[in-house]
Design an enzyme around this catalytic site. Structure first.
Site, mmCIF file in Angstrom:
data_model
loop_
_atom_site.group_PDB
_atom_site.id
_atom_site.type_symbol
_atom_site.label_atom_id
_atom_site.label_comp_id
_atom_site.label_asym_id
_atom_site.label_seq_id
_atom_site.Cartn_x
_atom_site.Cartn_y
_atom_site.Cartn_z
ATOM 1 N N ARG A 46 18.154 -36.826 -6.510
ATOM 2 C CA ARG A 46 18.876 -36.937 -7.776
ATOM 3 C C ARG A 46 19.213 -38.388 -8.117
ATOM 4 O O ARG A 46 19.186 -38.780 -9.280
ATOM 5 C CB ARG A 46 20.191 -36.137 -7.697
ATOM 6 C CG ARG A 46 20.017 -34.675 -7.985
ATOM 7 C CD ARG A 46 21.354 -33.933 -7.886
ATOM 8 N NE ARG A 46 21.297 -32.645 -8.533
ATOM 9 C CZ ARG A 46 20.672 -31.574 -8.063
ATOM 10 N NH1 ARG A 46 20.041 -31.638 -6.910
ATOM 11 N NH2 ARG A 46 20.676 -30.434 -8.718
ATOM 12 N N GLU A 61 24.446 -35.040 -1.462
ATOM 13 C CA GLU A 61 24.271 -34.562 -0.083
ATOM 14 C C GLU A 61 25.219 -35.225 0.923
ATOM 15 O O GLU A 61 25.696 -34.567 1.848
ATOM 16 C CB GLU A 61 22.821 -34.745 0.368
ATOM 17 C CG GLU A 61 21.831 -33.787 -0.287
ATOM 18 C CD GLU A 61 21.357 -34.243 -1.654
ATOM 19 O OE1 GLU A 61 21.773 -35.349 -2.100
ATOM 20 O OE2 GLU A 61 20.582 -33.523 -2.300
ATOM 21 N N HIS A 86 7.466 -31.907 -6.737
ATOM 22 C CA HIS A 86 8.619 -30.991 -6.675
ATOM 23 C C HIS A 86 8.772 -30.301 -8.031
ATOM 24 O O HIS A 86 8.461 -30.899 -9.064
ATOM 25 C CB HIS A 86 9.855 -31.837 -6.334
ATOM 26 C CG HIS A 86 11.084 -31.052 -5.979
ATOM 27 N ND1 HIS A 86 11.790 -30.314 -6.899
ATOM 28 C CD2 HIS A 86 11.757 -30.912 -4.805
ATOM 29 C CE1 HIS A 86 12.834 -29.750 -6.307
ATOM 30 N NE2 HIS A 86 12.838 -30.089 -5.033
ATOM 31 N N ASP A 136 22.703 -30.302 4.293
ATOM 32 C CA ASP A 136 23.562 -30.940 3.297
ATOM 33 C C ASP A 136 23.336 -30.464 1.866
ATOM 34 O O ASP A 136 23.636 -31.154 0.910
ATOM 35 C CB ASP A 136 23.326 -32.457 3.350
ATOM 36 C CG ASP A 136 21.846 -32.794 3.221
ATOM 37 O OD1 ASP A 136 21.105 -31.965 2.706
ATOM 38 O OD2 ASP A 136 21.453 -33.907 3.642
ATOM 39 N N GLU A 149 21.969 -29.221 12.139
ATOM 40 C CA GLU A 149 21.701 -30.581 11.623
ATOM 41 C C GLU A 149 23.002 -31.237 11.137
ATOM 42 O O GLU A 149 23.115 -31.727 10.018
ATOM 43 C CB GLU A 149 20.652 -30.591 10.511
ATOM 44 C CG GLU A 149 20.020 -31.966 10.313
ATOM 45 C CD GLU A 149 18.972 -31.986 9.197
ATOM 46 O OE1 GLU A 149 19.340 -32.178 8.033
ATOM 47 O OE2 GLU A 149 17.782 -31.822 9.508
ATOM 48 N N HIS A 194 12.179 -36.441 -4.827
ATOM 49 C CA HIS A 194 13.004 -35.472 -5.553
ATOM 50 C C HIS A 194 14.469 -35.853 -5.662
ATOM 51 O O HIS A 194 15.257 -35.136 -6.274
ATOM 52 C CB HIS A 194 12.900 -34.102 -4.884
ATOM 53 C CG HIS A 194 13.569 -34.036 -3.541
ATOM 54 N ND1 HIS A 194 14.910 -33.832 -3.375
ATOM 55 C CD2 HIS A 194 13.068 -34.179 -2.289
ATOM 56 C CE1 HIS A 194 15.208 -33.828 -2.095
ATOM 57 N NE2 HIS A 194 14.113 -34.032 -1.411
HETATM 58 C C1 UD1 Z 1 17.887 -29.486 -3.406
HETATM 59 C C2 UD1 Z 1 19.029 -30.018 -2.566
HETATM 60 C C3 UD1 Z 1 18.578 -31.254 -1.783
HETATM 61 C C4 UD1 Z 1 17.314 -30.972 -1.002
HETATM 62 C C5 UD1 Z 1 16.254 -30.435 -1.937
HETATM 63 C C6 UD1 Z 1 15.020 -30.076 -1.176
HETATM 64 C C7 UD1 Z 1 21.315 -29.826 -3.441
HETATM 65 C C8 UD1 Z 1 22.359 -30.410 -4.279
HETATM 66 N N1 UD1 Z 1 20.135 -30.450 -3.425
HETATM 67 O O1 UD1 Z 1 17.603 -30.428 -4.412
HETATM 68 O O2 UD1 Z 1 19.608 -31.649 -0.898
HETATM 69 O O3 UD1 Z 1 16.879 -32.177 -0.421
HETATM 70 O O4 UD1 Z 1 16.762 -29.251 -2.587
HETATM 71 O O5 UD1 Z 1 13.912 -29.959 -2.015
HETATM 72 O O6 UD1 Z 1 21.535 -28.832 -2.818
HETATM 73 N N2 UD1 Z 1 13.077 -25.654 -9.085
HETATM 74 C C9 UD1 Z 1 12.179 -24.648 -9.402
HETATM 75 N N3 UD1 Z 1 11.671 -23.879 -8.387
HETATM 76 C C10 UD1 Z 1 11.991 -24.070 -7.089
HETATM 77 C C11 UD1 Z 1 12.894 -25.098 -6.764
HETATM 78 C C12 UD1 Z 1 13.439 -25.876 -7.775
HETATM 79 O O7 UD1 Z 1 11.860 -24.440 -10.567
HETATM 80 O O8 UD1 Z 1 11.490 -23.349 -6.227
HETATM 81 C C13 UD1 Z 1 13.669 -26.485 -10.175
HETATM 82 C C14 UD1 Z 1 14.705 -25.711 -11.000
HETATM 83 O O9 UD1 Z 1 14.609 -26.124 -12.340
HETATM 84 C C15 UD1 Z 1 16.029 -26.162 -10.377
HETATM 85 C C16 UD1 Z 1 15.698 -27.622 -10.071
HETATM 86 O O10 UD1 Z 1 14.349 -27.606 -9.603
HETATM 87 O O11 UD1 Z 1 17.125 -26.000 -11.236
HETATM 88 C C17 UD1 Z 1 16.593 -28.312 -9.089
HETATM 89 O O12 UD1 Z 1 16.784 -27.554 -7.912
HETATM 90 P P1 UD1 Z 1 18.095 -27.825 -7.012
HETATM 91 O O13 UD1 Z 1 18.068 -26.935 -5.834
HETATM 92 O O14 UD1 Z 1 19.329 -27.820 -7.848
HETATM 93 O O15 UD1 Z 1 17.910 -29.340 -6.575
HETATM 94 P P2 UD1 Z 1 16.796 -30.078 -5.713
HETATM 95 O O16 UD1 Z 1 16.545 -31.380 -6.372
HETATM 96 O O17 UD1 Z 1 15.678 -29.170 -5.448
HETATM 97 N N1 UDP Z 2 7.068 -30.019 2.255
HETATM 98 C C1 UDP Z 2 6.196 -28.943 2.035
HETATM 99 N N2 UDP Z 2 5.402 -28.962 0.917
HETATM 100 C C2 UDP Z 2 5.418 -29.988 0.018
HETATM 101 C C3 UDP Z 2 6.325 -31.072 0.258
HETATM 102 C C4 UDP Z 2 7.138 -31.037 1.382
HETATM 103 O O1 UDP Z 2 6.132 -28.022 2.834
HETATM 104 O O2 UDP Z 2 4.661 -29.950 -0.957
HETATM 105 C C5 UDP Z 2 7.965 -29.970 3.428
HETATM 106 C C6 UDP Z 2 8.025 -31.213 4.301
HETATM 107 O O3 UDP Z 2 7.064 -31.171 5.340
HETATM 108 C C7 UDP Z 2 9.457 -31.166 4.840
HETATM 109 C C8 UDP Z 2 10.227 -30.510 3.741
HETATM 110 O O4 UDP Z 2 9.268 -29.843 2.917
HETATM 111 O O5 UDP Z 2 9.556 -30.337 5.983
HETATM 112 C C9 UDP Z 2 10.976 -31.547 2.965
HETATM 113 O O6 UDP Z 2 11.504 -30.981 1.815
HETATM 114 P P1 UDP Z 2 12.158 -31.873 0.688
HETATM 115 O O7 UDP Z 2 11.559 -33.226 0.681
HETATM 116 O O8 UDP Z 2 12.087 -31.055 -0.553
HETATM 117 O O9 UDP Z 2 13.685 -31.910 1.129
HETATM 118 P P2 UDP Z 2 14.544 -32.881 2.065
HETATM 119 O O10 UDP Z 2 13.934 -32.887 3.407
HETATM 120 O O11 UDP Z 2 14.566 -34.226 1.405
HETATM 121 O O12 UDP Z 2 15.875 -32.247 2.054
#
Ligand code: UD1
Ligand code: UDP
Length: 368
Positions: A209, A133, A240, A97, A119, A207
């Protein structure tokens, strides 16, 4: 020979698509398998590509610090246009999602390329929770041709939206395939950061939103109060990289306490070991709701809704929202009431048997 392009971009997608990539690659006579990562996540994605030894053929590298949903979506759509024109795959596979999944699926639709959704069928019914999502999932339900539902509940959700039953396969969740692989490999290893591993431990992640702002503030205040009340328990929080999460966590949580550990995101091999070591898990994550029950670890979900009712029904997860005192009460109860703890800590695995990727590959093989 059919060409399959597997597209993902975030940490959880990498974890859950890795077994699908591996399974397709095990069938080289049938499939030419290529991976395209959008790079929606950067460090957190690269960590996982390394763990699973996946080398993408394409990396759109779209992440910019703190970019919004418009930036993410537009960059994915434009990046995917060019990759799809070059590769012209017979099938695109997306996961879950995220923005990556929905905009990659839309890009494929624009070029009349069928899409398989791994999924598929998870629903809360509330388009603002989780946001965005839930809408991404519903859009994927329309955009995709084949729907790999992890559970029967997910299949029923799709049928209610008039998805053709012949296009749905109930496969189990690939995250259980990955967990089995990690456990069998013996590679899960807790990071060393000076903690006494014989102490009880609450593992925390967050994490979402919809929890930005007040939700995160209340969560952090609850962790402060709990770490003060339970000095004999460690509170471990790999944060995160989203600045909207890091900022409040680092500003509000008192990381100077000797039972509080604020960490960088852990590699999957480390995180699995931390789940195994934990007493309970406090999270708003989706994937962790599926993994923790496999280890018999109670999960308190800091959200008002969940698309994973199977964990609630199995009695291993509970919704606690983001109200400070509610979180404190639930954690305190599990730390002090053995009976309440025992009731939630039995191992249950409603999400799969470790053969989801195999079923997905079989279905594609029979239908592509
Ligand atoms: C995204 C997904 C969410 C998922 C989550 C898993 C969308 C809308 N959201 O949310 O569904 O559950 O990933 O973690 O697709 N950033 C870094 N380095 C990284 C990753 C993120 O710096 O490796 C920071 C950046 O500033 C980035 C921000 O996190 O802009 C947000 O990342 P983004 O992918 O937009 O949203 P998530 O909250 O990570
Ligand atoms: N996870 C990881 N390292 C971390 C935190 C989470 O490997 O420090 C793994 C966790 O076991 C799970 C996945 O990341 O498999 C979940 O990711 P996240 O919570 O970012 O996304 P969501 O599942 O909510 O989409």
């Amino acid at each position: 020979m059919k060409k399959v392009l597997v597209v993902f971009g975030t940490r959880p997608e990498a974890i859950k698509m890795a077994p699908v990539v591996k399974e397709l690659c095990r069938r080289p006579d049938e499939f030419e398998t290529k991976v395209c990562v959008t790079g929606q996540h950067r460090e957190m994605l690269d960590q996982m590509l390394e763990v699973f030894d996946i080398q993408p053929a394409y990396d759109l590298d779209i992440m910019r610090p703190n970019q919004d949903l418009y930036d993410v979506s537009a960059r994915i759509l434009l990046g995917m246009r060019d990759v799809l024109r070059t590769e012209q795959p017979n099938l695109v596979l997306v996961h879950g999602d995220t923005s990556t999944s929905t905009f990659a699926a839309l890009a494929a639709f624009y070029q009349h390329i069928p899409v398989g959704h791994v999924e598929a069928g998870l629903r809360t019914g509330n388009i603002y929770s989780p946001w965005p999502e839930e809408m991404n999932r519903q859009l994927n339900g329309r955009l995709c041709t084949w729907h790999f539902a992890p559970t029967e509940t997910a299949r029923q959700n799709l049928l209610r939206e008039h998805v053709d039953d012949a296009h749905i396969a109930v496969t189990g969740n690939t995250v259980i395939d990955t967990l089995h692989w990690v456990v069998a490999s013996g590679k899960a290893k807790a990071p060393q950061f000076g903690r006494d591993e014989s102490r009880r431990m609450v593992l925390i992640t967050g994490h979402r939103r919809e929890n930005f702002g007040d939700g995160m503030k209340h969560i952090c205040q609850a962790i402060n109060a709990l770490s003060e009340q339970f000095r004999d328990v460690d509170f471990v929080y790999p944060i995160h990289l989203n600045p909207n999460i890091r900022r409040p966590v680092q500003e509000i949580i008192d990381g100077s306490r000797n039972n509080v550990y604020l960490l960088v995101p852990l590699s999957y091999l480390e995180f699995v070991a931390m789940m195994q070591q934990s007493t309970l898990i406090l999270t708003d994550s989706g994937g962790i709701q599926e993994e923790a029950p496999a280890f018999g670890k109670p999960v308190l979900v800091m959200r008002d809704t969940t698309e994973r009712p199977e964990a609630i029904e199995a009695g291993t997860a509970r919704l606690v929202g983001t109200d400070r005192s509610t979180i404190e009460q639930h954690v305190a109860r599990l730390l002090t009431d053995n009976e309440a703890y025992r009731a939630m800590s039995h191992a249950a695995n409603p999400f799969g048997d470790g053969y989801a990727a195999h079923r997905i590959a079989d279905y594609i093989s029979a239908n592509l």
